[in-house]
Structure formats: structure tokens, C-alpha cells
Design a protein around this motif. Sequence first.
Motif, mmCIF file in Angstrom:
data_model
loop_
_atom_site.group_PDB
_atom_site.id
_atom_site.type_symbol
_atom_site.label_atom_id
_atom_site.label_comp_id
_atom_site.label_asym_id
_atom_site.label_seq_id
_atom_site.Cartn_x
_atom_site.Cartn_y
_atom_site.Cartn_z
ATOM 1 N N GLY A 182 0.827 -1.216 0.000
ATOM 2 C CA GLY A 182 0.000 0.000 0.000
ATOM 3 C C GLY A 182 0.852 1.254 0.000
ATOM 4 O O GLY A 182 0.567 2.192 0.733
ATOM 5 N N THR A 219 8.047 -8.567 6.508
ATOM 6 C CA THR A 219 8.819 -9.200 5.436
ATOM 7 C C THR A 219 9.941 -8.243 5.047
ATOM 8 O O THR A 219 9.768 -7.022 5.059
ATOM 9 C CB THR A 219 7.937 -9.510 4.219
ATOM 10 O OG1 THR A 219 7.228 -8.330 3.851
ATOM 11 C CG2 THR A 219 6.936 -10.607 4.538
ATOM 12 N N GLY A 246 -1.128 -6.355 0.262
ATOM 13 C CA GLY A 246 -2.045 -6.539 -0.862
ATOM 14 C C GLY A 246 -2.187 -8.036 -1.131
ATOM 15 O O GLY A 246 -1.988 -8.862 -0.220
ATOM 16 N N GLY A 267 -0.288 -9.810 -2.964
ATOM 17 C CA GLY A 267 1.004 -10.446 -3.232
ATOM 18 C C GLY A 267 1.454 -11.391 -2.121
ATOM 19 O O GLY A 267 1.960 -12.475 -2.383
ATOM 20 N N GLU A 299 2.196 -15.567 -1.940
ATOM 21 C CA GLU A 299 3.462 -16.161 -1.486
ATOM 22 C C GLU A 299 3.221 -17.177 -0.368
ATOM 23 O O GLU A 299 3.876 -18.218 -0.318
ATOM 24 C CB GLU A 299 4.420 -15.061 -0.984
ATOM 25 C CG GLU A 299 4.951 -14.192 -2.109
ATOM 26 C CD GLU A 299 6.142 -13.333 -1.667
ATOM 27 O OE1 GLU A 299 6.582 -13.436 -0.503
ATOM 28 O OE2 GLU A 299 6.629 -12.560 -2.504
ATOM 29 N N SER A 313 -2.215 -2.234 -2.267
ATOM 30 C CA SER A 313 -2.943 -1.491 -3.299
ATOM 31 C C SER A 313 -4.011 -2.355 -3.965
ATOM 32 O O SER A 313 -5.029 -1.853 -4.415
ATOM 33 C CB SER A 313 -1.985 -0.883 -4.317
ATOM 34 O OG SER A 313 -0.885 -1.712 -4.516
HETATM 35 N N1 LIG Z 1 10.321 -5.970 2.386
HETATM 36 C C1 LIG Z 1 10.009 -6.092 1.107
HETATM 37 N N2 LIG Z 1 10.739 -5.452 0.156
HETATM 38 C C2 LIG Z 1 10.402 -5.536 -1.152
HETATM 39 N N3 LIG Z 1 9.372 -6.245 -1.629
HETATM 40 C C3 LIG Z 1 8.611 -6.894 -0.732
HETATM 41 C C4 LIG Z 1 8.886 -6.859 0.676
HETATM 42 N N4 LIG Z 1 7.968 -7.596 1.315
HETATM 43 C C5 LIG Z 1 7.156 -8.091 0.352
HETATM 44 N N5 LIG Z 1 7.532 -7.683 -0.873
HETATM 45 C C6 LIG Z 1 6.903 -7.951 -2.184
HETATM 46 O O1 LIG Z 1 5.950 -6.958 -2.482
HETATM 47 C C7 LIG Z 1 5.036 -7.487 -3.450
HETATM 48 C C8 LIG Z 1 3.708 -6.757 -3.406
HETATM 49 O O2 LIG Z 1 3.160 -6.920 -2.180
HETATM 50 P P1 LIG Z 1 1.649 -6.632 -1.786
HETATM 51 O O3 LIG Z 1 0.735 -7.270 -2.726
HETATM 52 O O4 LIG Z 1 1.558 -6.992 -0.382
HETATM 53 O O5 LIG Z 1 1.508 -5.054 -1.855
HETATM 54 P P2 LIG Z 1 0.783 -4.035 -2.809
HETATM 55 O O6 LIG Z 1 0.763 -2.713 -2.154
HETATM 56 O O7 LIG Z 1 -0.567 -4.531 -3.231
HETATM 57 O O8 LIG Z 1 1.810 -4.009 -3.970
HETATM 58 P P3 LIG Z 1 1.708 -3.945 -5.549
HETATM 59 O O9 LIG Z 1 0.895 -2.754 -5.903
HETATM 60 O O10 LIG Z 1 3.167 -3.847 -5.964
HETATM 61 O O11 LIG Z 1 1.090 -5.273 -5.966
HETATM 62 C C9 LIG Z 1 4.951 -8.970 -3.126
HETATM 63 O O12 LIG Z 1 5.034 -9.712 -4.294
HETATM 64 C C10 LIG Z 1 6.150 -9.247 -2.217
HETATM 65 O O13 LIG Z 1 7.011 -10.218 -2.746
#
Ligand SMILES: Nc1ncnc2c1ncn2[C@@H]1O[C@H](COP(=O)(O)OP(=O)(O)OP(=O)(O)O)[C@@H](O)[C@H]1O
Length: 515
Positions: free
Chosen positions: A150, A178, A204, A206, A210, A237
Amino acid sequence: MSERSLPVDNPFVDPSIHETPSALQGEATLFVAEDASLTLGADSLIILDDRFVHREAANCCGLLPTRSKTTHSIPHYNILDASLDDLELTIQHALPTSKTSCRPSTISYTLIDKSSINAAKSWLAKLLDLAYGNSQRNKRIKVLVNPFGGQGAARKLYASEVEPLLRAAGCEIDAQETTHSGHAVEIARQLNVDAYDVVACASGDGLPHEVFNGLAQQQKPRRALRKVAVVQLPCGSGNAMSINLNGTNSPSFAALAIVKGLRTPLDLMAVTQGEKMYWSFLSQAVGIIADCDLGTENMRWMGSARFTVGILTRLLGKTVYPAELAVKVDIDDKQAIKAAYSHVRSQREDVSGRREWEAHQDLDGDKHDSLPALQYGSVLQDVPSDWEKASLPTLGNFYCGNMAYMSPDTPFFAAALPSDNHIDMVNVDGAIPRLKALDMILAVEQNKMFDMDVVNYRKVSAYRISPKLRPGQKVGYISIDGEKVPFEPFQVEIVGGLGTVLSRNGAVYEFEGPK
Ligand SMILES: Nc1ncnc2c1ncn2[C@@H]1O[C@H](COP(=O)(O)OP(=O)(O)OP(=O)(O)O)[C@@H](O)[C@H]1O
């Protein structure tokens, strides 16, 4: 998504019953002071307390629903915990503070004297039964926080909106951030599945992706996937998992839904691409959706409008995404799909009552240890002869899903069910008239897309797609659960009920289904 209905009704109680349950008649009311009583209603706790008259001004903007000046009610669904310490009776509940947020709040009374302790104990036990129904209390939760989820908001949202509610509900929490992409796979692979009931991803979509993959890499993967429920605390997001299973994009309401969540089997989709094999829980996209999701990075400055602008320019340009497709079709008639959906929905109450019990069955024993062999092999083998094959030189949108909403306000897969053992497949030709294409965009939000004649909606158990670059195209995109994968052929097959999640109703997504 505009904030969806607040979970203030009690999903554990038959809404047709409005009276106090007869079993509780006579025992439903606990007198806690000369001028105060607590009564267990059918769907809420009713507090009668003359002192509320004087407290009215301090009643947090009137957010406690009021029956009269001296009566307040709290839906059983919002009760988090209750305890008795000597004469001190304490009830923790989730108090809505706005349409998008709730916070823990405490009510406490001192019993009149020791003679009421036994009555109070059995009353509290009944309160907790009504509050939790078939849901497990005091869940043991491994929380994974993606500090970058996010756009960096996940850490703060978890600390302020989520953790206080989980603690007030008496959940055992073990939280960890993470530190890199793929870290959640490693954590889930090594997780002691006997020590936790839930892995909650403050992220999100992601991180849940995993976690499913990490659990599938355990030494006893099938047992791990059945034992631990994977849930999302929507802090990313893209928060499709929470929107589908709990009907909310709000971290605090999702936390409440997880506290009260029912174990629900979830079909997982086995993906093979090249030599690789992994699991998808949400979606696979080739064509316009993948292109707009992953191919518009240069338009990030536009924020969420980037996707809409991307879709419009491609639709108006009649962009096509050629591919070869082979499918193991299960149901291709829309009326039959609707009938199958309605059948599952009508059984919902039976099913949600049984889930908790079923999900704990057969956790041990050899046959539940290893993953099932893939029925159709991998993308490197020949396509089975009974699959339907098609060359699609003008394919526009190819989208497969396992959940209804793909993002707020987009119930793309109207007939999707958590564990019907089918992948919902939508494909639309890219050469359809522009007006029809624009209609389709509006139809998604209004849940009218399913019936459109230009939309090919099927229930399938497996498929293989080999995407091609069109003349002049340099880069192609494939998105799996929202993440980019190589632009190469891949094959997918459904494995019924392999994963476990928590959901609000234990049987269907928080969506009305096809109209
Ligand atoms: N500490 C970290 N540093 C970098 N990447 C990370 C970390 N922790 C998790 N991730 C990666 O971030 C990706 C996106 O995560 P997530 O879906 O939770 O967030 P999001 O805000 O929805 O992101 P996005 O818009 O990039 O999909 C995951 O595929 C995960 O592998």
C-alpha cells in the motif's frame, strides 16, 4: 470500492428469528447492578442502564445504536471477548467509529455480590457462544506485514487499525515484517503449522500468493494448507482477497471479520510455465487486463486512473492479443452456470454450519500429507486430446479467476465460488465494436457483464494458453495473481479445496452472484 455493507449484523443467527431464543428465556438477562441489566437478544446484546441517560453526551457521536435513552445494543458479531474477574465483568467489543473503521471498546460492570457469580459465568459462556457461533475463539495468528504494501502504509495501518482489535479479541499474535520479495514464501515454508491457526497478511494480494506457495513447499504440504488458514488484512494497493471473503477493504473491519471468520476451503490453481510450477489463488490475465496492469508503469503518476486510461486507449484502438488456447471445459452454458451457482448458494447455511468441523477432519494420515498429482501434467507435455482447441488471432481479453471481485467495484467473475472445483474463464474478442467494448466496462460494475453476448464465460477445470506477440509488438504481459510472469505459454488446472481461508459466511463470496 465504495465501502461495502458494515458487518454489524450477526451472520451466525437466523435473521428470521427476532425473539430471544427460547433456550435462553429466563437466563438471558443478567442483572449487574441495581439499575443495569444485560440481555442476550437473538442478534445483539441489549444493555439496559439508567446511567446511560447521564452518559448520553459522551456516547462517542451516538455511534452505539440506541433503542431508548437507557437501552443500547451491540451486535453479537461485534463482541470480541468477555471475562469475569472476581466481581468485575468486562466485555470487549468492536465499536464502529465511521463507515470505514472500528476500534475496540470496553464495557465493565461490578456484580452486585458473590451470589451472582455462577449465573454470570454461565451467562458469559452463552454470550461468547452467540458471539462466535462456529468460529474458533482466541485464534493463534502469524501476522506478516509487508512494510512496502500500500505504498508504505501497511505498517501503520496494521499497528493502528488491526492489532488493537486482534488483541482485544484475545488472539495470540506473532507479527513479523517481510524484508524482501519472496520472504513470505520462506516463512510459510518453515512455519510450524501446529503452532498457528491463521497466517494473516497485512498487505495486498502479493503476500497471500506467497504464503500459499510457501505452505505448498512444506514437507507435508497438503496438511499445511489444510491446517493453516491464509487471510488478508487489506493494507495493499490490490486487496481482492479481503473484498471477496469479508466484503471489506477496511483493515479494521477485516480484522473483525477474521476474528469471527469461518474456515472455508479454497480451490487453488496449479500453474506450470517452462520448468516452473506454482500456485495461484486469484487470477490469471493475458491481453488487455495484463497489459493495462503491468504495461502502464510509465503512467504511474496518474494514480488509479492509469488503469482506466490504459483500458480506454486500448479498447478504442481495438488492440488485439493473439493466442492459442486449449481448454478442458466443464460448463459453457450461462444458464447452467447460474443454476450451479444458485444451488451452492441455497446450500450455504448447511455448509457454513459444517465447515469448522470438516476442516479439522483428517488432518493427519499419509493420504493428506502430499500434494495431489496434477491430472493434466504440465505445459511441457502434449495437450490432452479431449480439450477444446482454438486459435484466437483477435483475442482482446483473456481472464481467469477464482474469486468474484478483482478489485473494488469490479465483480468480474460473477459466478465464482470458493470451492466449486472450477476456474471461471472469460474471454472477449478484441475486434468487437467499440461501443460494445465501452458498454462492457460499465457492465462489470453493474454486474451485467455476465449476460452480454460478446462475453464468453465458462467454468473450466484446466487450460493452456500460448500468447503471441502481434506484428510490431515488442513486449507482452501475463499477470498471475496481479504479479508479472514471463511472456511464455502456461498451463493451469484447478485443485478443489486445497487451500484454506477464513470467510464471513463460510460458503460463498460477499457478492450476490450472476443476476
Ligand atoms: N520488504 C520487502 N521489500 C520488497 N518487496 C517486498 C517486501 N515484502 C514483500 N515484498 C513484495 O511486495 C510485493 C507486493 O506486495 P503486496 O501485494 O503486499 O503489496 P501491494 O501494495 O498490493 O503491492 P503492488 O501494488 O506492488 O502489488 C509482493 O510480491 C512481495 O514479494
